[in-house]
Enzyme design. Structure first.
Site, PDB file in Angstrom:
ATOM      1  N   HIS A 123      -1.644 -30.370  22.491  1.00 46.97           N
ATOM      2  CA  HIS A 123      -2.072 -31.528  21.706  1.00 46.97           C
ATOM      3  C   HIS A 123      -2.213 -32.702  22.682  1.00 46.97           C
ATOM      4  CE1 HIS A 123      -1.474 -34.877  18.821  1.00 46.97           C
ATOM      5  NE2 HIS A 123      -1.875 -34.029  17.891  1.00 46.97           N
ATOM      6  N   ASP A 200       7.188 -28.646  22.965  1.00 49.48           N
ATOM      7  CA  ASP A 200       6.631 -29.379  21.828  1.00 49.48           C
ATOM      8  C   ASP A 200       6.731 -28.449  20.613  1.00 49.48           C
ATOM      9  OD1 ASP A 200       5.037 -30.348  19.819  1.00 49.48           O
ATOM     10  OD2 ASP A 200       3.282 -30.730  21.075  1.00 49.48           O
ATOM     11  N   GLN A 203       4.718 -27.878  15.628  1.00 46.92           N
ATOM     12  CA  GLN A 203       4.170 -26.902  14.674  1.00 46.92           C
ATOM     13  C   GLN A 203       5.074 -25.683  14.525  1.00 46.92           C
ATOM     14  OE1 GLN A 203       1.592 -27.474  12.784  1.00 46.92           O
ATOM     15  NE2 GLN A 203       0.823 -29.302  13.806  1.00 46.92           N
ATOM     16  N   LYS A 226       6.127 -33.004   9.564  1.00 45.41           N
ATOM     17  CA  LYS A 226       5.548 -31.658   9.581  1.00 45.41           C
ATOM     18  C   LYS A 226       6.572 -30.628   9.118  1.00 45.41           C
ATOM     19  CE  LYS A 226       2.459 -32.849  13.383  1.00 45.41           C
ATOM     20  NZ  LYS A 226       1.119 -32.978  12.833  1.00 45.41           N
ATOM     21  N   CYS A 364      -7.100 -33.092  17.840  1.00 49.78           N
ATOM     22  CA  CYS A 364      -6.382 -33.664  18.997  1.00 49.78           C
ATOM     23  C   CYS A 364      -6.148 -32.634  20.086  1.00 49.78           C
ATOM     24  CB  CYS A 364      -5.054 -34.299  18.589  1.00 49.78           C
ATOM     25  SG  CYS A 364      -5.248 -35.687  17.484  1.00 49.78           S
TER      26      CYS A 364
END
Ligand code: PMP
Length: 406
Positions: A123, A200, A203, A226, A364
Site C-alpha cells: 500500500h 503491515d 488487511q 478495518k 493505493c
C-alpha cells in the site's frame, strides 16, 4: 457463539441500510468495515455519559475513561498475543504506525547507503514514508517483485537479502490482490541477517488470528476501522527492547516524565509514543470489536471465508472477458478484476445502481496496477458477514453491466 450468519448480520446495523431501494450488498470491506452494535454502543456511551480526558484527572469520569482506555490496550495485547502491555502503542491507524517507525526508528538508526526492503504489492502508506526517509538520509528502497499470480517472488527475496538492509517492511495481506504473504519465511530469513521486520497487518487482522510472538516480528501495525472498530484508532506493536531504544515520535502532553526549560525527560512505554489527547472514544470502541471477533472465533470465520473465496473465484471465472487480478496460492476473499473493454469506474457506478458497493481504482497500490498493465481494477472485498447471496448479487449486477456495454 455458533456461526449463525443471519444472526451475525443483525448485529451490524449498516448491513440493513437501503441503497437504490434494497439492502446494501457491501463488498468494500478492504476500505473499511461495518461495526457491530456493541462498538457503536461503547462510542455512544462515551459521548453521552462518559466524556472525560484520560490519564489526567482524578475525578470519577476521568478515572472511568482511563480504565476503559487502558482495558482496550489489555485486550489488544491478548488479541495479538504480545508479551507486554508496554509493547502496545495506540496510534490513529496503520499509516500513522508506519510513519511513527519511519520517523523514530528510521531517522535514529538508518544512515547513508543503508537499504530498506519492501514489496511490489505494498500500500502507498508502506512505500511513501520510506521514500521520504531515503531522500533525507541517502538510503535506498529495494523491492521484492511479485509474479503474475500476485505471489511474492521468494527466490528474488533471497537474492535481495544483504547486510546493508536495515529494515524489511512488508504487507501481510495485500489489499488489492488478496494475497497472504509467507511472512514467517520472510521473518526467519531476516533473522539470519539480524534485520528488523515491520509487518503491515491492516488487511490481515480481520481474517485470521495474529500471534506476534510466534511470528517474532519486530513491529506490527493495523487499523481499528478495518477490524470492525471505529475510525481514528490503530495499533503499533513493537518489541519492548526496540521501542525503548527509539526516540519519541511527537512531543507534547502525556509523553513526558518531567519538563523544564533546561531538560525534559520522557515517559515510560507505551506513553512515550502517545503525545497529546488520543482518540478516546475510538480506543474505547475498539475493545468490543475485538471481543466480538473473539466471541465468534477465527476458526469459524476462516472456514466461512474459505467457502466465500472458493465460490467467488468459481463464479467470477465463468464471466466472459473477466480476468481476476491476483490468484495467489494463499488468499483472503478479495477479488480484484478487470472486465474487458469496460472501465472500472463504469463498473463501480453501474453495480451501485443495484445496491452493490465495490471499490474501483488503484486501491493505493499503483505499482501493483503497473505490474498488471492496468490503471484500475474493480475490487470486491468480503468480510465474515458476507454471504454467497452477496456474491450472486454482484454477479447479477455485473451481468447488467455487460448487457449495457454489449
Ligand atoms: N496498508 C494496507 C494493506 C491497507 O489496506 C491500508 C488501508 N487501505 C493501509 C495500509 C492504510 O490504512 P489506514 O488508512 O487505516 O491508515
Amino acid at each position: 457463539m455458533p456461526f449463525d450468519i443471519q444472526k451475525i448480520r443483525k448485529d451490524f446495523p449498516n448491513l440493513a441500510v437501503n441503497v437504490k431501494g434494497q439492502p446494501i450488498t457491501y463488498l468494500d470491506n478492504a476500505a473499511t468495515t461495518f461495526k457491530p452494535k456493541s462498538v457503536i454502543k461503547a462510542v455512544h456511551e462515551y459521548y453521552t455519559t462518559g466524556t472525560a480526558n484520560v490519564h489526567r484527572g482524578l475525578h470519577e469520569l476521568s478515572e472511568k475513561a482511563t480504565a476503559q482506555f487502558e482495558a482496550t490496550r489489555e485486550t489488544i495485547k491478548t488479541f495479538i498475543n504480545a508479551q507486554k502491555i508496554s509493547e502496545i502503542i495506540l496510534t490513529k491507524g496503520t499509516t500513522e504506525g508506519i510513519n511513527l517507525v519511519m520517523n523514530s526508528f528510521g531517522r535514529a538508526f538508518l544512515k547513508k547507503g543503508d537499504e530498506i526492503l519492501v514489496s511490489e504489492m505494498e500500500h502507498h502508506s508502506n512505500i511513501v514514508p520510506w521514500q521520504m526517509l531515503c531522500e533525507e538520509k541517502g538510503c535506498y528502497l529495494k523491492v521484492i517483485p511479485i509474479n503474475d499470480n500476485g505471489d511474492l517472488d521468494i527466490e528474488q527475496f533471497h537474492k535481495l537479502l544483504n547486510k546493508r538492509i536495515k529494515l524489511i517492511s512488508v504487507v501481510y495481506v495485500s489489499n488489492s490482490l488478496g494475497t497472504v504473504n509467507p511472512i514467517q519465511t520472510i521473518i526467519q530469513e531476516a533473522r539470519r541477517f539480524k534485520i528488523p521486520v515491520l509487518i503491515d497487518g491492516a488487511q490481515a487482522v480481520s481474517h485470521f488470528p495474529i500471534d506476534v510472538q510466534a511470528l517474532d516480528c519486530d513491529f506490527f501495525v493495523f487499523s481499528g476501522h478495518k477490524l470492525f472498530g471505529p475510525t481514528g484508532v490503530g495499533v503499533l506493536y513493537g518489541k519492548e527492547e526496540l521501542l525503548n531504544k527509539m526516540p519519541p515520535y511527537q512531543g507534547g502532553g502525556d509523553m513526558i516524565e518531567r519538563v523544564s526549560f533546561e531538560k525534559t525527560t520522557y515517559n515510560i512505554l507505551p506513553h512515550k509514543f502517545e503525545a497529546g489527547t488520543p482518540n478516546i472514544a475510538s480506543v474505547i470502541g475498539l475493545k468490543p470489536a475485538m471481543e466480538y471477533l473473539q466471541s465468534i472465533g477465527f476458526a469459524d470465520i476462516m472456514a466461512h471465508e474459505e467457502k466465500l473465496l472458493a465460490y467467488g473465484t468459481q463464479v467470477l471465472k465463468k464471466i466472459k472477458g473477466l480476468r481476476i487480478i491476483g490468484n495467489a496460492r494463499k488468499k483472503v476473499p478479495v477479488f480484484s478484476f478487470d472486465l474487458k473493454g469496460i472501465h472500472a469506474q463504469d463498473i463501480g457506478t453501474l453495480v451501485n445502481e443495484e445496491g452493490v458497493a465495490i471499490r474501483t481504482g488503484h486501491h493505493c497500490t499503483m505499482p501493483v496496477m503497473q505490474h498488471f498493465g492496468l490503471k484500475a481494477t474493480s475490487r470486491a472485498a468480503l468480510a465474515f458477514y458476507n454471504t454467497k447471496e452477496d456474491i450472486d448479487h454482484l454477479i447479477h449486477a455485473l451481468g447488467s453491466v455487460k448487457k449495457i456495454f454489449a
